[in-house]
Design a protein around this motif. Structure first.
Motif, mmCIF file in Angstrom:
data_model
loop_
_atom_site.group_PDB
_atom_site.id
_atom_site.type_symbol
_atom_site.label_atom_id
_atom_site.label_comp_id
_atom_site.label_asym_id
_atom_site.label_seq_id
_atom_site.Cartn_x
_atom_site.Cartn_y
_atom_site.Cartn_z
ATOM 1 N N GLN A 43 0.782 -1.394 -0.113
ATOM 2 C CA GLN A 43 0.132 -0.123 0.000
ATOM 3 C C GLN A 43 0.702 1.343 -0.017
ATOM 4 N N SER A 44 2.093 1.278 0.602
ATOM 5 C CA SER A 44 2.979 2.492 0.440
ATOM 6 C C SER A 44 3.231 3.074 -0.942
ATOM 7 N N ILE A 45 3.341 2.033 -1.804
ATOM 8 C CA ILE A 45 3.850 2.156 -3.132
ATOM 9 C C ILE A 45 2.505 3.244 -3.839
ATOM 10 N N ILE A 46 1.229 2.806 -3.677
ATOM 11 C CA ILE A 46 0.138 3.524 -4.226
ATOM 12 C C ILE A 46 -0.369 4.463 -3.082
ATOM 13 N N ASP A 47 0.094 4.866 -2.252
ATOM 14 C CA ASP A 47 -0.178 5.929 -1.007
ATOM 15 C C ASP A 47 -0.837 7.037 -1.707
ATOM 16 N N PRO A 48 -2.265 7.349 -1.664
ATOM 17 C CA PRO A 48 -2.919 8.506 -2.384
ATOM 18 C C PRO A 48 -2.443 9.825 -1.889
#
Length: 61
Positions: A43-48
């Motif tokens: 999830q840290s890669i696609i953190d909005p």
């Protein structure tokens, strides 16, 4: 010890070593206690909330 025997032993040992390492990696990856860190990393890669802008640091010399 002859060359053929040494080659056979090295190939056999290498095969079993790689199979054992692969099983070890799979067990580690699918171990239930590792789910939270792996999910957090995914999830840290696609953190909005992260900025979606180019880096504006110091200019190149």
């Amino acid at each position: 010890m002859e060359h053929e025997t040494t080659v056979w032993f090295a190939k056999s040992f290498g095969l079993f070593y790689l199979v054992a390492m692969s099983i070890g990696v799979l067990v580690y990856a699918y171990w239930p206690n590792n789910k939270k860190p792996f999910d957090a990393a995914a999830q840290s890669i696609i953190d909005p909330s992260a900025e979606d802008k180019p880096y504006r640091g110091e200019p190149w010399p």
